[in-house]
Design an enzyme around this catalytic site. Structure first.
Site, PDB file in Angstrom:
ATOM      1  N   CYS A 162      44.547   3.211  54.955  1.00 24.31           N
ATOM      2  CA  CYS A 162      43.534   3.889  55.770  1.00 24.31           C
ATOM      3  C   CYS A 162      43.832   3.847  57.261  1.00 24.31           C
ATOM      4  O   CYS A 162      43.097   4.429  58.055  1.00 24.31           O
ATOM      5  CB  CYS A 162      42.163   3.287  55.489  1.00 24.31           C
ATOM      6  N   HIS A 302      35.959   1.943  62.743  1.00 21.72           N
ATOM      7  CA  HIS A 302      36.428   2.182  61.375  1.00 21.72           C
ATOM      8  C   HIS A 302      35.232   2.196  60.422  1.00 21.72           C
ATOM      9  O   HIS A 302      35.097   3.100  59.601  1.00 21.72           O
ATOM     10  CB  HIS A 302      37.423   1.098  60.977  1.00 21.72           C
ATOM     11  N   GLU A 313      34.893  -6.087  61.524  1.00 17.94           N
ATOM     12  CA  GLU A 313      35.288  -5.249  62.659  1.00 17.94           C
ATOM     13  C   GLU A 313      34.504  -5.633  63.909  1.00 17.94           C
ATOM     14  O   GLU A 313      35.068  -5.705  65.004  1.00 17.94           O
ATOM     15  CB  GLU A 313      35.079  -3.768  62.345  1.00 17.94           C
ATOM     16  N   LYS A 334      32.118   7.971  59.489  1.00 18.83           N
ATOM     17  CA  LYS A 334      32.294   8.050  58.032  1.00 18.83           C
ATOM     18  C   LYS A 334      30.957   8.191  57.309  1.00 18.83           C
ATOM     19  O   LYS A 334      30.927   8.611  56.142  1.00 18.83           O
ATOM     20  CB  LYS A 334      33.032   6.817  57.519  1.00 18.83           C
ATOM     21  N   HIS A 339      35.013   8.700  53.577  1.00 20.95           N
ATOM     22  CA  HIS A 339      36.242   8.025  53.990  1.00 20.95           C
ATOM     23  C   HIS A 339      37.447   8.794  53.452  1.00 20.95           C
ATOM     24  O   HIS A 339      37.674   8.830  52.244  1.00 20.95           O
ATOM     25  CB  HIS A 339      36.220   6.594  53.451  1.00 20.95           C
ATOM     26  N   PHE A 399      44.146  -1.240  53.614  1.00 18.62           N
ATOM     27  CA  PHE A 399      44.670  -2.168  52.617  1.00 18.62           C
ATOM     28  C   PHE A 399      46.114  -2.531  52.991  1.00 18.62           C
ATOM     29  O   PHE A 399      46.878  -1.689  53.461  1.00 18.62           O
ATOM     30  CB  PHE A 399      44.660  -1.533  51.231  1.00 18.62           C
TER      31      PHE A 399
END
Length: 413
Positions: A162, A302, A313, A334, A339, A399
């Protein structure tokens, strides 16, 4: 000597619209792109999550049929976004050897791969398409964009989950600084709303399960958030040196002033709860921009709406900004778009650029009760950014422990 890099064209297609202006208008209006899925495979496979943020304009409505059938859906979205950005930039006349592609995806040709597997099992090897490998390979986006635009400087691919397309923008900035091209098309795309990804993300407890209320499922920063919403689409930026842009009379949206890339080396799916890696990526972006944290006036977070990711975050940004993080207007877009995995960073970069242009932070929809562990300055309404120079960052984490951040300054020329 550090060159001044500018954005002269933008393109986007997502659940909010088929063009960048449509995406921006619907984002500001607080539209949710999430809907209940109507595909037969949802019931066939008894998926525990029955909704996603599918692109509102389907690629087959835009691309000629003969072209679309030779491209995986992820590359179809890449083509749509990049062509819009190129036209928006004025379709510049540039030598092929001075035009580069920095493109990204998180998964690549998922639909092509799994459709080919089904064909092999059901009909045998002779029925598998000869173009299967060129369509499924992760670099198909960069390769096809290079072919379409005649880009011969380079055609590079980032695959960092991502964080992918934010990293592609950071790379494009450096490639322009290194004089490897005069113009770079940067961005990313993804098409992974597929039974296998829906099932696997759900099995990992990463997706929201609000099947009865999909439009309000993505709730970044809210205390009752329960996971992210799968999205799809793509976005592209045309980037070049300010000198090159002005010489051809191009309009300029914003400056790209820096990027930061780091790794957590913590866990294959979870990010570092201490936020060291993410904080370093922010610090690198600001250092490359020659800026201090006090100059940042807006953040596109994010903020996926997962129970663990959002507070992590916040903790990372608090390491960089201290108490001031609670005062900076933050947007978690998002909530509206879902996403887009490897395409999400480029889309959020477009939103960050337009936020600087219009001096407004877009709303974060679906804010119910804020989580005290995520006290970002989020709002269900637009937040004014004020007059004067603006500096914004856009964050992406993926990831594998990938962190990527890109910084933009407003253009006031």
């Amino acid at each position: 000597m550090t060159k001044r890099i500018v954005v002269t064209g933008i393109g986007a297609t997502s659940a909010l619209g088929g063009t960048a202006p449509e995406n921006w208008a619907n984002l500001l209006a607080g539209v949710s792109g999430t809907r209940t899925l109507t595909h037969d495979w949802v019931a066939e496979h008894q998926l525990p999550v029955t909704f996603a943020a599918e692109a509102s304009v389907r690629p087959e409505e835009v691309l000629p049929r003969h072209e679309a059938k030779r491209l995986d859906p992820s590359v179809q979205f890449a083509m749509i976004a990049a062509r819009e950005a190129w036209e928006d930039a004025g379709a510049p006349d540039v030598a092929p050897e001075r035009l580069g592609i920095d493109w990204a995806t998180g998964i690549g040709g998922l639909w092509t791969l799994l459709d080919a597997w089904d064909t092999l099992r059901e009909k045998g090897p002779r029925r598998v398409m000869p173009l299967t490998v060129p369509m499924l390979m992760p670099n198909a986006g960069a390769g096809n964009l290079s072919l379409y635009f005649g880009a011969k400087a380079f055609a590079r691919t980032v695959v960092s989950a991502c964080a992918s397309s934010t990293e592609s923008i950071a790379n494009a900035y450096e490639h322009l600084q290194d004089d490897l091209a005069d113009i770079v098309i940067a961005g990313g795309a993804e098409s992974a709303i597929h039974p296998i990804t829906m099932a696997s993300f759900a099995s990992a407890q990463a997706l929201s399960r609000r099947n009865d209320d999909p439009q309000h499922a993505s709730r970044p920063g809210a205390i009752d958030r329960d996971g992210f919403v799968m999205g799809e689409g793509g976005a592209a930026l045309v980037m070049e040196t300010e000198e090159h842009a002005k010489a051809r009379g191009a309009k300029i949206y914003a400056y790209v002033v820096g990027g930061g890339v780091s790794a957590d080396s913590y866990h294959i799916t979870g990010n570092d709860p201490e936020g060291h890696g993410a904080a370093r990526a922010v610090e690198q972006a600001l250092a490359q921009a020659g800026a201090s944290p006090d100059e940042v006036t807006h953040i596109n977070a994010h903020a996926t709406s997962t129970p663990v990711g959002d507070p992590n975050e916040y903790g990372a940004l608090r390491r960089v900004f201290g108490d001031r993080i609670d005062e900076i207007p933050v947007s978690a877009t998002k909530a509206s778009t879902g996403h887009l995995l490897g395409g999400t960073g480029a889309l959020e970069a477009v939103f960050t650029i337009l936020a600087l242009r219009d001096r407004v932070a877009p709303p974060t929809i679906n804010m119910t009760e804020p989580d005290p562990a995520v006290p970002f300055k989020l709002s269900g309404e637009t937040q004014p950014l004020g007059d004067g120079p603006q500096l914004a960052i856009s964050n992406s984490f993926g990831f594998g422990g990938h962190n990527a951040v890109v910084a933009f300054r407003s253009y006031d020329g």
